[in-house]
Design an enzyme around this catalytic site. Structure first.
Site, PDB file in Angstrom:
ATOM      1  N   HIS A  66       0.829  -1.200   0.000  1.00  0.00           N
ATOM      2  CA  HIS A  66       0.000   0.000   0.000  1.00  0.00           C
ATOM      3  C   HIS A  66       0.870   1.260   0.000  1.00  0.00           C
ATOM      4  O   HIS A  66       0.559   2.255  -0.681  1.00  0.00           O
ATOM      5  CB  HIS A  66      -0.916  -0.026   1.224  1.00  0.00           C
ATOM      6  CG  HIS A  66      -1.759   1.188   1.383  1.00  0.00           C
ATOM      7  ND1 HIS A  66      -1.477   2.180   2.293  1.00  0.00           N
ATOM      8  CD2 HIS A  66      -2.882   1.591   0.727  1.00  0.00           C
ATOM      9  CE1 HIS A  66      -2.389   3.126   2.204  1.00  0.00           C
ATOM     10  NE2 HIS A  66      -3.247   2.803   1.260  1.00  0.00           N
ATOM     11  N   GLU A  69       2.097   1.847  -3.443  1.00  0.00           N
ATOM     12  CA  GLU A  69       1.014   2.353  -4.293  1.00  0.00           C
ATOM     13  C   GLU A  69       0.955   3.880  -4.223  1.00  0.00           C
ATOM     14  O   GLU A  69       0.814   4.563  -5.245  1.00  0.00           O
ATOM     15  CB  GLU A  69      -0.320   1.740  -3.869  1.00  0.00           C
ATOM     16  CG  GLU A  69      -1.514   2.254  -4.651  1.00  0.00           C
ATOM     17  CD  GLU A  69      -2.778   2.280  -3.820  1.00  0.00           C
ATOM     18  OE1 GLU A  69      -3.498   3.313  -3.858  1.00  0.00           O
ATOM     19  OE2 GLU A  69      -3.048   1.285  -3.133  1.00  0.00           O
ATOM     20  N   HIS A  70       1.050   4.423  -3.030  1.00  0.00           N
ATOM     21  CA  HIS A  70       1.057   5.878  -2.870  1.00  0.00           C
ATOM     22  C   HIS A  70       2.261   6.501  -3.576  1.00  0.00           C
ATOM     23  O   HIS A  70       2.136   7.529  -4.259  1.00  0.00           O
ATOM     24  CB  HIS A  70       1.123   6.241  -1.380  1.00  0.00           C
ATOM     25  CG  HIS A  70      -0.194   6.212  -0.687  1.00  0.00           C
ATOM     26  ND1 HIS A  70      -0.720   7.313  -0.049  1.00  0.00           N
ATOM     27  CD2 HIS A  70      -1.115   5.222  -0.537  1.00  0.00           C
ATOM     28  CE1 HIS A  70      -1.900   7.004   0.477  1.00  0.00           C
ATOM     29  NE2 HIS A  70      -2.141   5.736   0.207  1.00  0.00           N
ATOM     30  N   GLU A 146      -4.201   8.186   7.554  1.00  0.00           N
ATOM     31  CA  GLU A 146      -5.183   7.251   7.000  1.00  0.00           C
ATOM     32  C   GLU A 146      -5.459   6.120   7.991  1.00  0.00           C
ATOM     33  O   GLU A 146      -6.612   5.688   8.150  1.00  0.00           O
ATOM     34  CB  GLU A 146      -4.668   6.703   5.674  1.00  0.00           C
ATOM     35  CG  GLU A 146      -5.700   5.908   4.881  1.00  0.00           C
ATOM     36  CD  GLU A 146      -5.140   5.444   3.548  1.00  0.00           C
ATOM     37  OE1 GLU A 146      -4.092   5.965   3.100  1.00  0.00           O
ATOM     38  OE2 GLU A 146      -5.764   4.550   2.959  1.00  0.00           O
TER      39      GLU A 146
END
Length: 856
Positions: A66, A69-70, A146
């Site tokens: 993840h 991905e950012h 997040e």
């Protein structure tokens, strides 16, 4: 037993399966899948990286996939981070990505002529990202926010608890985003090592679907991906899950009002022969309002507000779960009722009709899952990466179609064993003991505490405040009366495009900088547009209140309506309208609305139509905003955790700069036309029928009656659904819908049916309206509808965003703010006699506009 797949449904699926897919493996090991489709002039380009959170090896639980991905949006060897999204937007496209347990997917949807732009960008991101050190640090803070915001996502917390309970060894127990402490310790070197190891061409699948040729797509992939060398990829050890030998129970509490529960069992690998049967079992027992679980536990026993069943088998492990929400004092009874219902089903078995109905629902889902090129590309990627078989859909349906009542009973008894059950719930935290005086005060106030506070500024702006620390976030909701009624002739669709443009270039920031500012704190900045209003919504953590205030201020007072951004967003809006037109059901709803309202502005929704949107200019939006953004036409609702002493003065200072002025006048009321029947044809395989009637506006006394009648006519438990779909098999779907304006509205029945059956369905519509007008509404039928409406408002108003949105719009329209109890009482006062009167007056045949949309 004959196949459960009806011949007509099989033919529909065979048409899907017959669409050619061109599979190529490049010398470097990259797999390319191409499916040409000229239904719309768009293309979806997706890169599926065969790595996800379960492949993180020694750093399992760190959220590396993840995190990457950012960072892949933050710059490559030849492009700065901002250039990536700017290039996509400049070509009328959209770019996004997601990470899950077994894959990371990057995708761009854009007009088909720009295919190579998308392939070039994605290749650059996936193969040549640089992971700048400053961006690694910045995105760490974003993801930490997040994670913090995820703590307030109660559905996610419940899912994470369920995964930890069912899986004791398999990596599926770890959250995709990672654990805060493990994630915080990740270094840039570890990220680079993971990136270089897993983002190899022989670990990629490129999927392209849309209005392109296979040759052009393959050539673009070879050009931009082909030069990357194949690399060694070590297999990642994933321990097998040991058999569960005894029941497990896990309880967790949070600041919630309802219990979220799951009754679950460990399941089988995707390749197990029973996996398709477990998929079917979930649909049979727990899909929709007519399912056994819904009917028994929700409708008859009234133990839950919602309940459904799911089978999840992503690879080598999975789970079968029944999810429900319930009042906390009914949680245990609901769990026991589920177990009791499963025992009853195991003893009694299943009817062939129930299996056929479920297979039809799966067929509809399969077709719906391919409605756009993006969805079709996603299906292909999943078949290749997850299932390892492009023909997976065909073989899966063959297994499902061969199911029998006996085989379904067998998998229930085998896999949903009482000894392997998992009971997991997220429940309300215990309330602290209160003194007798404060307890009496709380009881008297009911759900009013904390109340909304209303402050009216000298220029007429209304500011609503609701401070509540239980959810540690902040939501700002600004609305003005707007929508179709306030758009100039020939400029329809201004509302939706205006709202979008307000979230872009403003003050000293351009659109990319606005996006970076809000995304940098893990917040959201969203446009709002509807039948009656236009506005903006901002959500951040409490510590970012100043940023939210600044962004909202600049959007309202200093929108730039930059020409370049305008062109991009107008093209995107046109694409949205085209997609709606390509969807026969969406197009049918829009056409029914147009036939009913005729020349009245409400004939179109806030998105307008392509011709008028294409003609819009930035000056049109600037003029509309100048007319709407005046004091007496503006409401701002602030909900969540905020410091009233600092935020309210800051908001008030700039809101006071809005000019004085009343809400703009609405055009003349809609005058319903004489009853008429309209017949239209288009390229489609199903027929749609609509019976449209006048409906009350939001300010009309009959709006509550309209709401209840709509609930009675909607859903799989409605008598209309049971009669038309279940008993007579006349329709794929049948329901009711409303369009609610301030003063005027629309109430209509609709169904999707087989060509040639239109008149039979319409006769059933007439019979149902006659039943309602005669007052033949059963007490239980009315009680169910009222209960559903009461519960749905509770479910809806769990977030600060929902509370602020409702309060702002009701205040804008001059409607009172109601407590839950006040809404309950208003709904409970509705009688069958009043509903009969409503049906006779509003649903009279002499006021009906009928539309039949049939295949050419």
């Amino acid at each position: 037993m004959p196949s459960l797949l009806a011949p007509a449904d099989r033919r529909l699926l065979q048409r899907l399966w017959a669409q050619p897919v061109h599979r190529t493996e490049l010398p470097n090991g990259l797999v390319c899948l191409v499916q040409p489709d000229d239904a719309a002039p768009v293309v979806s380009v997706q890169v599926w990286v065969k790595t996800g959170s379960q492949h993180e090896g020694a750093l399992l639980g760190a959220g590396l996939s993840h995190y990457l991905e950012h960072l892949l949006f933050k710059g490559t060897e030849t492009r700065a981070g901002r250039e990536i999204s700017a290039t996509v937007q400049a070509h009328g496209g959209q770019i996004n990505a997601y990470t899950t347990y077994d894959r990371t997917v990057y995708y761009i949807d854009l007009p088909a002529p720009h295919l190579e732009v998308a392939v070039d960008l994605l290749a650059d991101m996936v193969l040549r990202s640089t992971l700048p050190a400053d961006e690694v640090a910045r995105e760490r803070d974003v993801i930490l926010r997040e994670i913090a915001m995820g703590d307030d996502d109660h559905d996610r917390r419940h899912w994470d608890a369920l995964a930890r309970t069912v899986f004791k060894a398999h990596p599926l127990r770890e959250p995709v985003i990672g654990h805060r402490d493990v994630f915080s310790a990740v270094t840039r070197e570890e990220l680079l090592a993971y990136y270089r190891e897993r983002y190899a061409p022989n670990n990629l699948v490129v999927v392209i679907a849309g209005d392109i040729t296979a040759e052009a797509a393959r050539a673009a992939v070879e050009k931009h991906f082909g030069a990357a060398p194949r690399r060694r990829i070590a297999p990642v050890y994933q321990p097998a899950e040991a058999p569960q030998l005894a029941p497990r129970v896990f309880r967790e509490t949070a600041e919630v009002e309802l219990s979220r529960g799951a009754v679950a069992w460990p399941s089988v690998p995707l390749t197990h022969p029973d996996a398709p049967l477990l998929d079917l079992l979930a649909v049979v027992i727990g899909y929709g309002d007519s399912s056994p679980l819904w009917q028994s536990i929700r409708e008859k026993q009234r133990l839950v507000h919602s309940i459904d069943a799911h089978h999840w088998s992503p690879g080598e492990a999975g789970l079968f779960a029944i999810f429900f929400t319930a009042d906390p004092d009914k949680r245990d009874a609901a769990e026991e009722a589920i177990r009791r219902e499963l025992r009853r089903l195991a003893e009694r078995g299943f009817s062939p009709a129930a299996l056929k109905r479920a297979v039809r629902q799966l067929v509809v889902g399969e077709i719906g899952g391919r409605k756009t090129v993006s969805r079709r590309a996603s299906r292909l990627g999943s078949a290749e990466v997850v299932a390892g078989d492009l023909d997976f859909s065909r073989t899966w349906f063959a297994r499902v179609a061969a199911a029998t009542p006996a085989s379904l009973r067998r998998v229930l008894e085998t896999h949903l064993s009482p000894t392997r059950i998992n009971l997991v719930s997220l429940d309300p935290a215990p309330k602290p003991a209160a003194s007798s005086a404060s307890a009496r005060k709380s009881a008297a106030a009911g759900t009013r505490a904390p109340d909304w506070q209303l402050r009216t500024l000298p220029n007429g702006v209304r500011l609503l405040l609701r401070r509540d620390e239980r959810q540690p976030n902040l939501h700002l909701h600004l609305v003005c009366e707007g929508g179709p009624l306030h758009e100039a002739p020939g400029k329809r669709g201004s509302t939706a495009l205006l709202a979008t443009m307000l979230t872009k270039d403003a003050g000293k920031l351009d659109a990319a900088e606005v996006a970076a500012a809000i995304e940098g704190v893990g917040g959201s900045f969203s446009p709002l547009s509807g039948n009656n209003s236009v506005g903006l919504a901002l959500e951040v953590l409490p510590g970012d209140a100043a940023l939210a205030n600044t962004l909202l201020r600049d959007a309202v007072l200093s929108p730039a309506f930059a020409a370049r951004t305008f062109e991009v967003e107008r093209d995107a809006e046109l694409a949205h309208l085209q997609q709606d037109e390509d969807d026969v059901v969406s197009a049918g709803h829009r056409l029914a609305r147009k036939k009913f309202f005729g020349e009245h502005p409400f004939a179109l929704d806030a998105h307008g139509e392509q011709e008028s949107v294409r003609a819009l200019k930035p000056a049109d939006l600037r003029a509309l905003w100048k007319r709407l953004a005046v004091g007496a036409n503006t409401v701002v609702a602030v909900a969540g955790d905020f410091d009233e002493k600092t935020l309210v003065p800051a908001l008030s200072r700039w809101l006071a700069k809005l000019p004085r002025g009343a809400a703009p006048a609405r055009p003349a009321r809609h005058v319903p036309r004489p009853a008429a029947e309209h017949a239209e044809r288009r390229e489609c395989s199903q027929a749609l029928v609509f019976d449209a009637f006048p409906g009350p506006g939001a300010l009309h006394a009959d709006d509550t009656l309209s709401t209840v009648l709509h609930e009675i006519l909607s859903g799989m438990a409605a008598r209309l659904f049971e009669r038309v779909r279940e008993e007579k098999g006349l329709a794929y779907f049948v329901s009711a819908a409303r369009v609610v304006g301030v003063e005027d509205g629309l109430f209509y029945l609709y169904a999707g049916t087989q060509p040639g059956k239109e008149r039979e369905v319409l006769a059933e519509f007439e019979a149902e309206v006659a039943r309602l007008a005669a007052g033949e509404i059963e007490p239980a039928e009315l009680a169910r509808a009222i209960t559903r409406l009461q519960a749905s408002r509770r479910m809806r108003l769990q977030t600060n965003a929902a509370r602020a949105g409702e309060a702002a719009v009701r205040t804008l329209l001059g409607l009172p703010l109601e407590t839950l109890e006040e809404t309950d009482a208003r709904l409970a006062a509705v009688t069958a006699t009043e509903l009969a009167r409503y049906a006779r007056e509003w649903l009279a045949a002499g006021r009906r506009q009928r539309l039949v949309l049939s295949p050419r």
